[in-house]
Design an enzyme around this catalytic site. Structure first.
Site, PDB file in Angstrom:
ATOM      1  CB  CYS A   1      59.791  65.450  43.478  1.00  0.00           C
ATOM      2  SG  CYS A   1      58.377  65.123  44.534  1.00  0.00           S
TER       3      CYS A   1
ATOM      4  CB  CYS B   1      45.682  61.932  51.978  1.00  0.00           C
ATOM      5  SG  CYS B   1      45.836  63.663  52.479  1.00  0.00           S
TER       6      CYS B   1
ATOM      7  CB  SER C   1      46.542  68.244  47.093  1.00  0.00           C
ATOM      8  OG  SER C   1      47.917  68.334  46.799  1.00  0.00           O
ATOM      9  CG  LEU C   2      40.112  71.050  44.987  1.00  0.00           C
ATOM     10  CD1 LEU C   2      40.179  71.951  46.206  1.00  0.00           C
ATOM     11  CD2 LEU C   2      39.586  71.827  43.781  1.00  0.00           C
ATOM     12  CG  HIS C   3      43.186  65.145  45.321  1.00  0.00           C
ATOM     13  ND1 HIS C   3      43.879  65.191  44.133  1.00  0.00           N
ATOM     14  CD2 HIS C   3      44.132  65.172  46.288  1.00  0.00           C
ATOM     15  CE1 HIS C   3      45.177  65.230  44.373  1.00  0.00           C
ATOM     16  NE2 HIS C   3      45.355  65.223  45.669  1.00  0.00           N
TER      17      HIS C   3
ATOM     18  N   GLY D   1      55.485  64.241  52.988  1.00  0.00           N
ATOM     19  CA  GLY D   1      55.176  65.243  53.995  1.00  0.00           C
ATOM     20  C   GLY D   1      54.347  66.405  53.489  1.00  0.00           C
ATOM     21  CD  GLU D   2      50.665  70.240  53.669  1.00  0.00           C
ATOM     22  OE1 GLU D   2      50.317  69.513  52.722  1.00  0.00           O
ATOM     23  OE2 GLU D   2      50.784  71.476  53.551  1.00  0.00           O
TER      24      GLU D   2
ATOM     25  CB  CYS E   1      52.257  62.052  42.426  1.00  0.00           C
ATOM     26  SG  CYS E   1      52.972  63.575  41.895  1.00  0.00           S
TER      27      CYS E   1
ATOM     28  CB  CYS F   1      52.567  62.841  55.599  1.00  0.00           C
ATOM     29  SG  CYS F   1      51.459  64.271  55.495  1.00  0.00           S
TER      30      CYS F   1
ATOM     31  CB  CYS G   1      48.808  59.838  50.009  1.00  0.00           C
ATOM     32  SG  CYS G   1      50.523  60.329  50.273  1.00  0.00           S
TER      33      CYS G   1
ATOM     34  CD  GLU H   1      60.758  56.671  49.115  1.00  0.00           C
ATOM     35  OE1 GLU H   1      60.644  55.629  49.756  1.00  0.00           O
ATOM     36  OE2 GLU H   1      60.142  56.894  48.057  1.00  0.00           O
TER      37      GLU H   1
HETATM   38  N1  SAH Z   1      51.478  67.014  51.239  1.00  0.00           N
HETATM   39  C1  SAH Z   1      51.473  67.791  50.061  1.00  0.00           C
HETATM   40  C2  SAH Z   1      52.641  67.516  49.156  1.00  0.00           C
HETATM   41  C3  SAH Z   1      53.101  66.093  49.023  1.00  0.00           C
HETATM   42  S1  SAH Z   1      51.993  65.022  48.162  1.00  0.00           S
HETATM   43  C4  SAH Z   1      50.158  67.618  49.324  1.00  0.00           C
HETATM   44  O1  SAH Z   1      49.393  66.750  49.690  1.00  0.00           O
HETATM   45  O2  SAH Z   1      49.910  68.410  48.416  1.00  0.00           O
HETATM   46  C5  SAH Z   1      52.246  65.533  46.485  1.00  0.00           C
HETATM   47  C6  SAH Z   1      51.061  65.311  45.566  1.00  0.00           C
HETATM   48  O3  SAH Z   1      50.849  63.913  45.340  1.00  0.00           O
HETATM   49  C7  SAH Z   1      49.740  65.848  46.116  1.00  0.00           C
HETATM   50  O4  SAH Z   1      49.048  66.539  45.104  1.00  0.00           O
HETATM   51  C8  SAH Z   1      49.039  64.573  46.498  1.00  0.00           C
HETATM   52  O5  SAH Z   1      47.648  64.739  46.570  1.00  0.00           O
HETATM   53  C9  SAH Z   1      49.467  63.666  45.386  1.00  0.00           C
HETATM   54  N2  SAH Z   1      49.236  62.250  45.628  1.00  0.00           N
HETATM   55  C10 SAH Z   1      49.274  61.589  46.796  1.00  0.00           C
HETATM   56  N3  SAH Z   1      49.001  60.269  46.609  1.00  0.00           N
HETATM   57  C11 SAH Z   1      48.806  60.108  45.286  1.00  0.00           C
HETATM   58  C12 SAH Z   1      48.522  58.977  44.472  1.00  0.00           C
HETATM   59  N4  SAH Z   1      48.415  57.769  44.984  1.00  0.00           N
HETATM   60  N5  SAH Z   1      48.382  59.181  43.145  1.00  0.00           N
HETATM   61  C13 SAH Z   1      48.538  60.417  42.604  1.00  0.00           C
HETATM   62  N6  SAH Z   1      48.819  61.514  43.317  1.00  0.00           N
HETATM   63  C14 SAH Z   1      48.947  61.371  44.650  1.00  0.00           C
HETATM   64 FE1  SF4 Z   2      50.508  63.960  53.418  1.00  0.00          FE
HETATM   65 FE2  SF4 Z   2      50.231  65.067  50.979  1.00  0.00          FE
HETATM   66 FE3  SF4 Z   2      50.176  62.394  51.314  1.00  0.00          FE
HETATM   67 FE4  SF4 Z   2      48.133  63.857  52.187  1.00  0.00          FE
HETATM   68  S1  SF4 Z   2      48.793  63.619  50.057  1.00  0.00           S
HETATM   69  S2  SF4 Z   2      49.140  62.201  53.319  1.00  0.00           S
HETATM   70  S3  SF4 Z   2      49.187  65.687  52.889  1.00  0.00           S
HETATM   71  S4  SF4 Z   2      51.912  63.727  51.696  1.00  0.00           S
END
Ligand code: SAH
Ligand code: SF4
Length: 345
Positions: free
Chosen positions: A100, A111, A208-210, A155-156, A327, A107, A114, A87
């Site tokens: 984007c 996480c 992506s710290l969180h 993806g990462e 996101c 991936c 996600c 996508e």
């Molecule tokens: N894999 C990479 C890039 C793709 S994800 C990464 O994790 O950074 C892009 C962004 O979306 C990241 O910051 C990820 O943490 C965030 N993300 C994933 N799931 C989400 C959700 N349900 N709500 C908000 N942000 C989310």
């Molecule tokens: Fe992959 Fe980024 Fe989603 Fe984590 S947040 S599963 S690294 S796409």
């Protein structure tokens, strides 16, 4: 099979070796500067155009095309030549147009919050498959100029390292996109961040710290067990020292999990010495994760707490929620096995 944007100029020249020399520049310009499909390069003789279109087929075919935010957000589901799907999301703002893009189908990082992570990994994308997403979006954005590319789709990026770096270089060198307008988002693959720092690219890195304590972060992001916060900090310090570029942290606010006063304090302690910019975004709902995003009021309070602690912070607005384009909501992998995940709180 190679696609148009998989080829270097030398490889294109090889493919056109039986043609007059100027054809190479003509095709190269059409692809990289004019965003044309091969079938649209009407200045080429018909037979050559047909041969090229056959030997270099487009990497992407549109499977779904949806819009939201009154047409300002648009998401495509693309099918790749082997049937895998990815996508791409185009977002138009007053001052910029951002795409984007995805670097992997699915991936492997898993996480919990996600949708892509919940769906699992299908395969790596090639440079041609990643670059074509940008060109496709640029065509759709016209007459507005596509200005920004964020590697924040499926993806990462740093788990498809060579392709990510080659894509950044190609977009910068061949397409003239300013490296500053390219943002690579990573879940925190520490050694890859250190390697990327040495590439000499003036791109923006978003981590992506969180969560800024290892217990919570490991629950949200399994990779944190391999590269915990102290290891990640070393990589972040290295990035700043080597590139002199600002770093940003992404923080999806999850109700009761990482939106507390305590979490704000932990984040400030982690971000301040790195002078990182923090982007807050309320968690977008996904089918496999039963915890909610923080309510609006909490987002505001969390932001204010961070500001009081001296952290540079922005709240990002959510685009494309209604079309699952926001996101973390990208999960077009059709054979996905979705398992519900619960989180200890
Ligand atoms: N894999 C990479 C890039 C793709 S994800 C990464 O994790 O950074 C892009 C962004 O979306 C990241 O910051 C990820 O943490 C965030 N993300 C994933 N799931 C989400 C959700 N349900 N709500 C908000 N942000 C989310
Ligand atoms: Fe992959 Fe980024 Fe989603 Fe984590 S947040 S599963 S690294 S796409």
């Amino acid at each position: 099979m190679a696609h148009p944007y998989d080829l270097s100029r030398e490889q294109l020249a090889e493919l056109l070796s039986s043609e007059p020399n100027y054809r190479v520049e003509q095709v190269w310009r059409a692809l990289w500067n004019e965003d044309r499909l091969i079938s649209e390069i009407t200045t080429l003789p018909g037979a050559l155009r047909r041969r090229l279109a056959e030997e270099l087929p487009s990497a992407l075919s549109v499977k779904n095309d949806v819009q939201s935010d009154r047409g300002m957000t648009r998401k495509w589901v693309f099918e790749l030549s082997d049937g895998a799907t990815v996508e791409t999301v185009l977002m138009a703002y007053d001052d910029r147009v951002t795409v984007c893009i995805s670097t992997q189908a699915g991936c492997a990082m898993g996480c919990t919050f996600c949708a892509t992570g919940q769906a699992g990994f299908t395969r790596q994308l090639s440079v041609g498959e990643v670059v074509e997403q940008v060109v496709f979006a640029a065509r759709a954005a016209a007459p507005r100029r596509l200005s920004n590319v964020v590697f924040m789709g499926m993806g990462e990026p740093l788990a498809n390292y060579a392709v990510t770096v080659a894509t950044v270089k190609a977009l910068h060198e061949h397409r003239g996109l300013s490296a500053r307008h390219l943002t690579v988002s990573t879940v925190g693959v520490a050694p890859a961040i250190e390697r990327l720092a040495k590439e000499g690219l003036a791109l923006t890195l978003a981590v992506s710290l969180h969560a800024a304590n290892d217990v919570t972060r490991s629950e949200l992001i399994p990779l944190n067990r391999r590269y915990p916060l102290e290891r990640l900090r070393i990589a972040c310090e290295d990035w700043i020292a080597t590139t002199s570029r600002r770093l940003s942290f992404e923080w999806a606010l999850i109700d009761g999990v990482n939106d507390t006063e305590r979490a704000a304090g932990e984040l400030a302690r982690y971000a301040l010495p790195l002078r990182a910019h923090v982007n807050l975004i309320p968690l977008n709902p996904t089918p496999g994760y039963l915890v909610m995003g923080s309510p609006r009021e909490r987002v505001r309070e969390f932001k204010e707490s961070l500001e009081e602690l001296g952290v540079n912070v922005t709240v990002r607005n959510t685009r494309g929620r209604s079309i699952d384009a926001a996101c973390g909501q990208l999960a077009s992998v059709t054979n996905a096995k979705r398992r519900p995940v619960t989180l200890r709180r």
